[in-house]
Write a protein that holds these residues in place. Sequence first.
Motif, PDB file in Angstrom:
ATOM      1  N   GLY A   1      91.762 -16.241 -55.602  1.00  0.00           N
ATOM      2  CA  GLY A   1      91.470 -14.519 -55.244  1.00  0.00           C
ATOM      3  C   GLY A   1      90.560 -14.830 -54.326  1.00  0.00           C
ATOM      4  O   GLY A   1      90.066 -16.297 -54.087  1.00  0.00           O
ATOM      5  N   THR A   2      89.211 -13.932 -54.048  1.00  0.00           N
ATOM      6  CA  THR A   2      88.557 -13.912 -52.851  1.00  0.00           C
ATOM      7  C   THR A   2      87.671 -13.086 -53.514  1.00  0.00           C
ATOM      8  O   THR A   2      87.308 -12.276 -53.960  1.00  0.00           O
ATOM      9  CB  THR A   2      89.018 -13.207 -51.818  1.00  0.00           C
ATOM     10  N   CYS A   3      86.279 -13.879 -53.001  1.00  0.00           N
ATOM     11  CA  CYS A   3      84.968 -13.318 -53.453  1.00  0.00           C
ATOM     12  C   CYS A   3      84.108 -13.620 -52.407  1.00  0.00           C
ATOM     13  O   CYS A   3      84.266 -14.121 -51.230  1.00  0.00           O
ATOM     14  CB  CYS A   3      84.596 -14.068 -54.979  1.00  0.00           C
ATOM     15  N   THR A   4      82.664 -12.540 -52.988  1.00  0.00           N
ATOM     16  CA  THR A   4      81.479 -13.041 -52.163  1.00  0.00           C
ATOM     17  C   THR A   4      80.553 -13.616 -52.577  1.00  0.00           C
ATOM     18  O   THR A   4      80.342 -13.349 -54.305  1.00  0.00           O
ATOM     19  CB  THR A   4      80.975 -12.588 -51.494  1.00  0.00           C
ATOM     20  N   ALA A   5      80.344 -14.713 -52.823  1.00  0.00           N
ATOM     21  CA  ALA A   5      79.554 -16.054 -53.743  1.00  0.00           C
ATOM     22  C   ALA A   5      78.018 -15.960 -52.971  1.00  0.00           C
ATOM     23  O   ALA A   5      77.678 -14.710 -52.498  1.00  0.00           O
ATOM     24  CB  ALA A   5      80.215 -17.519 -52.729  1.00  0.00           C
TER      25      ALA A   5
ATOM     26  N   GLU B   1      87.119  -4.197 -56.253  1.00  0.00           N
ATOM     27  CA  GLU B   1      86.874  -3.332 -54.984  1.00  0.00           C
ATOM     28  C   GLU B   1      85.411  -3.593 -54.395  1.00  0.00           C
ATOM     29  O   GLU B   1      85.061  -3.448 -53.275  1.00  0.00           O
ATOM     30  CB  GLU B   1      88.249  -3.418 -53.495  1.00  0.00           C
ATOM     31  N   LYS B   2      85.310  -2.965 -55.326  1.00  0.00           N
ATOM     32  CA  LYS B   2      83.342  -2.422 -55.700  1.00  0.00           C
ATOM     33  C   LYS B   2      82.731  -3.707 -55.408  1.00  0.00           C
ATOM     34  O   LYS B   2      81.813  -3.137 -55.959  1.00  0.00           O
ATOM     35  CB  LYS B   2      83.843  -1.615 -56.373  1.00  0.00           C
TER      36      LYS B   2
ATOM     37  N   ASP C   1      92.584  -2.306 -59.810  1.00  0.00           N
ATOM     38  CA  ASP C   1      91.515  -2.708 -59.662  1.00  0.00           C
ATOM     39  C   ASP C   1      90.991  -3.246 -60.983  1.00  0.00           C
ATOM     40  O   ASP C   1      90.020  -3.555 -61.180  1.00  0.00           O
ATOM     41  CB  ASP C   1      91.049  -1.957 -58.537  1.00  0.00           C
ATOM     42  N   GLY C   2      91.867  -4.204 -61.802  1.00  0.00           N
ATOM     43  CA  GLY C   2      91.517  -4.643 -62.686  1.00  0.00           C
ATOM     44  C   GLY C   2      90.807  -3.586 -63.912  1.00  0.00           C
ATOM     45  O   GLY C   2      90.120  -3.910 -64.861  1.00  0.00           O
ATOM     46  N   ARG C   3      91.498  -2.268 -63.806  1.00  0.00           N
ATOM     47  CA  ARG C   3      90.943  -1.728 -64.996  1.00  0.00           C
ATOM     48  C   ARG C   3      92.085  -2.019 -65.875  1.00  0.00           C
ATOM     49  O   ARG C   3      91.965  -1.526 -67.271  1.00  0.00           O
ATOM     50  CB  ARG C   3      91.132  -0.042 -64.477  1.00  0.00           C
TER      51      ARG C   3
END
Length: 433
Positions: free
Chosen positions: A295-299, A365-366, A415-417
């Motif tokens: 996965g990708t994320c903002t740390a 994404e949100k 989106d993860g729901r």
Amino acid sequence: MASPFQAASLVACPSYPNSIAWSEENLIAVASGHIVTILNPNSLCGPRGLINLPPIKSFPIGVVNREDLLASCLIPTCLSRDTRPCVRSISWSPIGLAPNGGCLLAVCSREGRVKIYRSPYREFSIEWVEILDVSDILCNHLQTINFGELDRSCASFPQVHETTSEKFTKKKTRLQSSSVCESDGRVFKKMRQHGGLPLITPQQYSTRSSMLSSLVVSWSPILQIPYGEDPCLVNCPSIDRFSVLAVGGKAGNLSLWRINDPQCYTIEHDQVSLDANLIGFLQAHDAWITAISWGTCTATDLKFHLILTTGCSDGSVKLWLGDVEGLIKSSSKVNGASLSSFSLLKEVIAVGAHPISAVSLAVPEKSLHKILLAVGKGSGSLEVWTCNTSINDFQMAAVSDAHDQVVTGLAWAFDGRLLYSCGQLDFKWKNSL
């Protein structure tokens, strides 16, 4: 009333978890026995492609004495009787990595070999083409570093230490040299009898075999660094876009491979090489790695990071934070050391000591700081964890006895729901929190 479902015929039933994979170019790969069937969802009347695993090819790691075959560390090898090839894990690459602009398929066999395939270019051909044997490259690299063993000499060669003491006469020195030459001659004779392979100890054979026995493969999302962020990367267009292939093995380590985006696409040539580089190794667990998810994320540093999740046969799950810029700058010539581009973010100890059979990551994404982690186990139970990387907060959101047998697949949707899970005999879906 006509059924809304379509059926496709397979040569055999899937044997391992995560045997079905859907690519970004709308192709379905199904691993069953020694065959991988490529299907087109728009037309299931016939296969779009086939991958037929070749006969087993053993790794040239060495041989042991006949009397050592009953050593405790070699019992699993000696008791293995099924010599037929079988697909254990498959994974599609992101679109664009294939020479024709499509997706590549990584296939891991039960024997521990990992190969990468592409679609055929010739008309009226359904046999996919092997373009890279990852295991051969890994074996060659491990041989150059002597499989990380401290003693870099072959186990069958005696260590000769010449003495400089005045107590030894020249006659004794000549006798010692003669004895050593005779010993080396016997060693070379044995190596010729075994096809040039060195004679090693049972423990060495077991350790080397574990290092080369791959269990699961998984591709990362496409990664890209703008040229302007690092002046050292301006003249390196080949690493502008790439994906990382993670290969988990029995020794608990991951080998990470950087697969670069082709500089140009073609549909005319069959002999096309793949630009692949071994980035390094990550000792993730102490036992078998059985599941991988990316996965990708903002740390917390507001930089773009990779998230790598690894599941182990001992019931543990670890989350790793990967530095994208560090992966790009990593040299293709590694020394078998731990890869510094990945740092441990969190170790999740699942409830019970059941082996981990499937993991799945979702980053909405949100909210790029939020991570949803689903963990499926061999007992059939399912766990969902939530993580906020901005404050390093981990919480267990749900635990469920979702299936009666081993969880064979997990997938997030919407989106993860929504979370889909499948077991050995059934299929379910659940709303996420």
